[in-house]
Design an enzyme around this catalytic site. Structure first.
Site, short mmCIF file in Angstrom:
data_model
loop_
_atom_site.label_atom_id
_atom_site.label_comp_id
_atom_site.label_asym_id
_atom_site.label_seq_id
_atom_site.Cartn_x
_atom_site.Cartn_y
_atom_site.Cartn_z
N ASP A 122 -3.65 87.10 44.33
CA ASP A 122 -4.99 87.54 45.01
C ASP A 122 -4.69 87.22 46.56
OD1 ASP A 122 -6.05 88.01 42.80
OD2 ASP A 122 -7.06 86.40 42.15
N LEU A 123 -5.51 88.03 47.30
CA LEU A 123 -5.33 87.69 48.82
C LEU A 123 -5.57 85.98 49.17
CD1 LEU A 123 -4.94 89.04 51.50
CD2 LEU A 123 -7.61 88.98 51.64
#
Length: 266
Positions: A122-123
């Site tokens: 995930d970012l």
């Protein structure tokens, strides 16, 4: 330099284990062998940051880093494997229409060229990410059929109640099905830190699993993919995998060390 795998019967055969350095330079389009010998003798070539001996040396394509005048060189078709310690805020992709920072930007352009991330983080997540141009290895590391473990350190916004821990260990229902960790262990004295091991790989799975039992993940760090450990690699840093690491990863998903053999049906 790390130990290299045993050379093939014909060490000059491209893709067949080790090759002579002058042939590798010729395969890379740098120069014919005689000119390559001159480049080596005049100190313009580095192998893993070190000048090679005057008579040249054997190298392992896709593993040893070869530079001419400070520029990385590699022949077409040689597979490459890189580990990155992804910081938060970097997108696990090779392009983005909104121009967010990419994990490939953590690598020199000549190293990043042609590499793609294996799976996603995930970012806002961080930790170990593999980038490679070995498509079959990438596919198998991500496919649930091969049960490749991925281990994470998790920090929560508050401690979990014992019954929440047991619910997670037993498995929680998500949209894709039942999400069950291979392991869930405390990782600190405060009750907010855990180690979790997954063999599944659904989008934002860990964050959603903890939310299902009423707690929120505030930090998520991947520390292992299969046998490959993050180790002491600094955040934002990268390194090439060693020959032994590549061999081990390929063996874990049923691939031969040298990449020979037919791809597995999808």
């Amino acid at each position: 330099m790390p130990d290299a795998p045993a050379a093939s019967a014909n060490p000059d055969a491209p893709g067949g284990g080790q090759v002579r350095l002058n042939r590798y330079l010729a395969m890379s389009g740098v120069a014919a062998r005689r000119k390559a010998d001159h480049l080596i003798a005049t100190g313009r070539v580095r192998v893993n940051g070190v000048p090679p001996p005057p008579g040249g040396q054997m190298i392992t394509p896709g593993v040893d880093r070869v530079e001419v005048d400070g520029r990385l060189v590699a022949p077409e078709g040689v597979r490459r494997y890189v580990a990155v310690n992804k910081p938060p805020g970097h997108l696990t992709a090779v392009s983005d229409r909104t121009h967010r920072p990419l994990v490939t930007a953590l690598l020199p352009p000549e190293v990043a060229r042609g590499l793609t991330p294996v799976g996603r983080l995930d970012l806002e997540s961080r930790g170990l990410l593999i980038l490679t141009d070995d498509g079959e290895l990438s596919f198998r590391l991500q496919h649930p059929r091969h049960h490749v473990e991925k281990e994470y350190q998790v920090r929560l916004h508050r401690p979990m109640a014992p019954e929440a821990v047991e619910r997670l260990r037993a498995g929680v229902e998500l949209d894709e099905g039942r999400a069950t960790p291979a392991a869930l262990l405390p990782d600190g004295p405060q009750g907010t830190e855990y180690r979790i091991v997954l063999r599944q790989g659904w989008k934002r799975q860990i964050r959603r699993m903890f939310l299902a039992v009423g707690v929120r993940v505030v930090d998520l760090r991947r520390v292992r993919v299969g046998s490959l450990q993050l180790g002491e690699l600094k955040e934002g840093g990268w390194r090439e995998l060693t020959p032994a690491e590549v061999v081990d990863l390929r063996a874990e998903v049923g691939l031969p060390p040298d990449g020979a053999g037919a791809p597995e049906p999808r």
